[in-house]
Design an enzyme around this catalytic site. Structure first.
Site, PDB file in Angstrom:
ATOM      1  N   PRO A  87      25.456  37.736   1.937  1.00 17.05           N
ATOM      2  CA  PRO A  87      26.278  38.492   1.871  1.00 17.05           C
ATOM      3  C   PRO A  87      26.610  38.685   3.684  1.00 17.05           C
ATOM      4  CG  PRO A  87      25.930  39.215   0.385  1.00 17.05           C
ATOM      5  CD  PRO A  87      24.791  38.463   0.574  1.00 17.05           C
ATOM      6  N   ARG A 153      28.857  15.203   2.960  1.00 16.40           N
ATOM      7  CA  ARG A 153      30.405  14.442   3.058  1.00 16.40           C
ATOM      8  C   ARG A 153      30.255  14.196   4.766  1.00 16.40           C
ATOM      9  NH1 ARG A 153      34.244  14.786   0.206  1.00 16.40           N
ATOM     10  NH2 ARG A 153      35.823  14.658   2.109  1.00 16.40           N
TER      11      ARG A 153
END
Ligand code: 4FN
Length: 268
Positions: A87, A153
């Site tokens: 985080p 991708r």
């Protein structure tokens, strides 16, 4: 592209890595992902990877030595970039994904659990800290999968047709136009006439305009970043004139960007 993952839950990656796009890319060798169990690098009969925090406060902290040992073994003296999903990291973005995908080194992804990892692991081995967003999770494994999917991708040969990736970048950071498939009427709502007209020029223009409209309505912040063509700027001006419900400042954002730098390539 070579990716190594270090986690105490390697089984979480099994279905993910064997399914669909990623599974195919892993099969053809365009993408190579190995998953390592942190416990294998821990000492002692119980191969303990966690301990109580210095200073108290409850919860458990992941011990440093297994992580440091795991990274050294996995890197095996070859060039590598060690990325901690956390985080505290920089937010993952499309340009960040492209940048990482271009890296020549092996990527080593560290997935934390419990309250987190002993700070000295960062100091010793972490090159990069990345977050996928501001919410509480139980571990870094899902963020690692998000990153792997996004990276995959960008690997040549992973996405079926090269056209898809190009189409992605052609969209230039805008939202998609609305998609339709059969049947032609659903719950009384018809497919827009233009999509069944066979007029490919008109369809292309409609889609381009719809993409601008959707972005302007739902994510005006993206418009401020996008490098719009003259045609797209005209569409935007028309959309602005059309009706109520304007997100404030959308055109201002684009105009400001235009003043500043109109030559910037998309997603930079
Ligand atoms: N999360 C916040 C503040 C404090 C703690 C957390 C939290 C998993 C090991 C980290 C979370 C979110 C995006 C990794 C969250 C991510 C994680 C991520 C993550 C267990 C310690 C923890 C203020 C962001 C809500 C748990 C905010 N991207 N701690 O979730 O690993 O990569």
């Amino acid at each position: 592209m070579h990716i190594s993952v270090i986690t105490i839950f390697p089984e979480l990656f099994t279905a993910f890595l064997s399914t669909s796009l990623i599974g195919r890319a892993v099969g053809t060798g365009d993408l190579d992902v190995s998953v390592h169990n942190l416990r294998d690098f821990a000492d002692g009969k119980h191969q303990t990877v966690d301990d109580e925090p210095y200073g108290g406060g409850g919860g458990m902290v992941m011990k440093a030595p297994p992580w440091i040992q795991a990274v050294r073994v996995v890197a095996n003296d070859a060039p590598s970039r060690c990325v901690l999903l956390s985080p505290q990291g920089r937010r993952l973005t499309d340009s960040g994904v492209r940048e990482l995908a271009g890296a020549k080194e092996r990527l080593i992804l560290l997935c934390g659990r419990y309250e987190g990892i002993d700070e000295r692991v960062r100091v010793a081995v972490v090159d990069d800290e990345i977050s996928i967003g501001d919410f509480v999770l139980s571990g870094g494994e899902l963020p690692a999968m998000v990153l792997i999917e996004a990276l995959s991708r960008q690997v040549p040969g992973v996405v079926g047709q090269p056209q898809c990736v190009e189409q992605d970048s052609f969209r230039n950071g805008l939202l998609d136009y609305p998609h339709y498939t059969r049947p032609q009427v659903v719950e009384g709502v018809s497919v827009p006439d233009i999509l069944v007209s066979g007029d490919h020029g008109a369809i292309r223009a409609w889609r381009g305009r719809q993409a601008i409209r959707a972005t302007w309505e739902k994510r005006p912040d993206l418009l401020a970043q996008a490098a719009l063509t003259e045609e797209q700027l005209e569409w935007l001006a028309e959309i602005e004139c059309e009706g109520p419900g304007h997100p404030p400042d959308a055109v201002d954002l684009v105009t400001q960007r235009e003043d500043k730098d109109n030559t910037k390539s998309p997603r930079e």
